[in-house]
Design an enzyme around this catalytic site. Sequence first.
Site, PDB file in Angstrom:
ATOM      1  N   GLY A   7      11.932  43.090 -45.188  1.00 44.81           N
ATOM      2  CA  GLY A   7      12.602  42.382 -46.681  1.00 44.81           C
ATOM      3  C   GLY A   7      13.466  43.113 -46.614  1.00 44.81           C
ATOM      4  O   GLY A   7      13.640  44.407 -46.627  1.00 44.81           O
ATOM      5  N   GLN A  40      20.490  45.255 -52.548  1.00 43.00           N
ATOM      6  CA  GLN A  40      20.454  46.594 -51.818  1.00 43.00           C
ATOM      7  C   GLN A  40      21.605  46.823 -50.674  1.00 43.00           C
ATOM      8  O   GLN A  40      21.398  47.970 -50.156  1.00 43.00           O
ATOM      9  CB  GLN A  40      18.893  46.424 -50.317  1.00 43.00           C
ATOM     10  CG  GLN A  40      17.431  45.780 -51.835  1.00 43.00           C
ATOM     11  CD  GLN A  40      16.072  45.736 -50.552  1.00 43.00           C
ATOM     12  OE1 GLN A  40      16.239  44.988 -50.196  1.00 43.00           O
ATOM     13  NE2 GLN A  40      15.911  47.462 -50.436  1.00 43.00           N
ATOM     14  N   CYS A  67       8.756  50.136 -50.191  1.00 45.48           N
ATOM     15  CA  CYS A  67      10.404  49.883 -50.056  1.00 45.48           C
ATOM     16  C   CYS A  67      11.884  50.462 -49.541  1.00 45.48           C
ATOM     17  O   CYS A  67      11.577  51.526 -49.486  1.00 45.48           O
ATOM     18  CB  CYS A  67      11.016  48.938 -51.559  1.00 45.48           C
ATOM     19  SG  CYS A  67      12.381  48.038 -52.278  1.00 45.48           S
ATOM     20  N   LEU A  68      12.828  49.563 -48.528  1.00 43.70           N
ATOM     21  CA  LEU A  68      13.392  50.568 -48.082  1.00 43.70           C
ATOM     22  C   LEU A  68      14.814  51.218 -48.973  1.00 43.70           C
ATOM     23  O   LEU A  68      15.069  52.393 -48.757  1.00 43.70           O
ATOM     24  CB  LEU A  68      14.634  49.786 -46.829  1.00 43.70           C
ATOM     25  CG  LEU A  68      13.833  48.658 -46.004  1.00 43.70           C
ATOM     26  CD1 LEU A  68      14.559  48.028 -44.764  1.00 43.70           C
ATOM     27  CD2 LEU A  68      13.638  50.000 -45.017  1.00 43.70           C
ATOM     28  N   HIS A 126       7.890  41.014 -54.223  1.00 46.58           N
ATOM     29  CA  HIS A 126       8.904  41.544 -53.755  1.00 46.58           C
ATOM     30  C   HIS A 126      10.327  41.861 -53.633  1.00 46.58           C
ATOM     31  O   HIS A 126      10.903  42.678 -54.439  1.00 46.58           O
ATOM     32  CB  HIS A 126       8.012  42.535 -52.920  1.00 46.58           C
ATOM     33  CG  HIS A 126       9.240  43.993 -53.158  1.00 46.58           C
ATOM     34  ND1 HIS A 126       8.467  44.812 -52.900  1.00 46.58           N
ATOM     35  CD2 HIS A 126       9.547  44.179 -52.639  1.00 46.58           C
ATOM     36  CE1 HIS A 126       9.481  46.572 -52.286  1.00 46.58           C
ATOM     37  NE2 HIS A 126      10.942  45.898 -52.423  1.00 46.58           N
ATOM     38  N   GLU A 127      11.110  40.975 -52.617  1.00 48.10           N
ATOM     39  CA  GLU A 127      11.566  40.207 -52.645  1.00 48.10           C
ATOM     40  C   GLU A 127      12.838  39.643 -53.567  1.00 48.10           C
ATOM     41  O   GLU A 127      13.666  39.924 -54.071  1.00 48.10           O
ATOM     42  CB  GLU A 127      12.663  39.784 -51.669  1.00 48.10           C
ATOM     43  CG  GLU A 127      12.339  40.175 -50.469  1.00 48.10           C
ATOM     44  CD  GLU A 127      12.751  42.157 -50.390  1.00 48.10           C
ATOM     45  OE1 GLU A 127      13.300  42.202 -50.704  1.00 48.10           O
ATOM     46  OE2 GLU A 127      11.778  43.024 -49.498  1.00 48.10           O
ATOM     47  N   HIS A 179      13.831  41.661 -56.563  1.00 47.35           N
ATOM     48  CA  HIS A 179      14.804  42.504 -56.384  1.00 47.35           C
ATOM     49  C   HIS A 179      16.027  41.831 -56.828  1.00 47.35           C
ATOM     50  O   HIS A 179      17.123  42.445 -57.575  1.00 47.35           O
ATOM     51  CB  HIS A 179      15.304  42.609 -54.720  1.00 47.35           C
ATOM     52  CG  HIS A 179      14.611  44.265 -54.869  1.00 47.35           C
ATOM     53  ND1 HIS A 179      14.638  44.765 -54.911  1.00 47.35           N
ATOM     54  CD2 HIS A 179      14.029  44.201 -53.088  1.00 47.35           C
ATOM     55  CE1 HIS A 179      14.234  46.261 -54.721  1.00 47.35           C
ATOM     56  NE2 HIS A 179      13.691  45.784 -52.579  1.00 47.35           N
TER      57      HIS A 179
HETATM   58 NI    NI Z   1      12.626  46.461 -52.016  1.00 48.53          NI
END
Ligand code: NI
Length: 154
Positions: free
Chosen positions: A46, A51, A92-93, A134-135, A138
């Site tokens: 995701g 991000q 998380c990226l 999670h997204e 963000h």
């Molecule tokens: Ni993330």
Amino acid sequence: MAIRNIVKVGDPILNKKSRKVEKFDERLWLLLDDMKETMYSAGGVGLAAVQVGVLRRAVVLDCGTPDMSDYLELINPEIISKEGEQREMEGCLSLPGESGTTVRPAVVKIKCQDRNGKWCVYKAQGLKARCFCHEIDHLDGVLFTSKVIKEDIQ
Ligand code: NI
């Protein structure tokens, strides 16, 4: 399409609230296409627009398998109901190398728009439900690390 740079923890943009998408135009479609390519190239499930440095409420995700993709685009997503709980490991990226166990709802129902502005409803469980939460976090400037109940040693 192009791969964009993924913003890493420490950049204050990650703590900012994203604004609603109001224009469903070519600029949004290019952003989504780039986010898709960036997510796949980074091996993530995701990615939220913040991000890649864009404070708009847009998310791409794919909680499918290598054999069966489950690619979705969520524009202006909102959780409309949640049930139960699950405790699983999350990463998380934007926080490479970090992981931890969080508590998330077991089942989540969301409403969101697609890239043309059409409203849709999705219900998910397991990894996909965690990913939705999670997204969407963000988009509100919240990182999973603020919800970790146990650090996981990798
Ligand atoms: Ni993330």
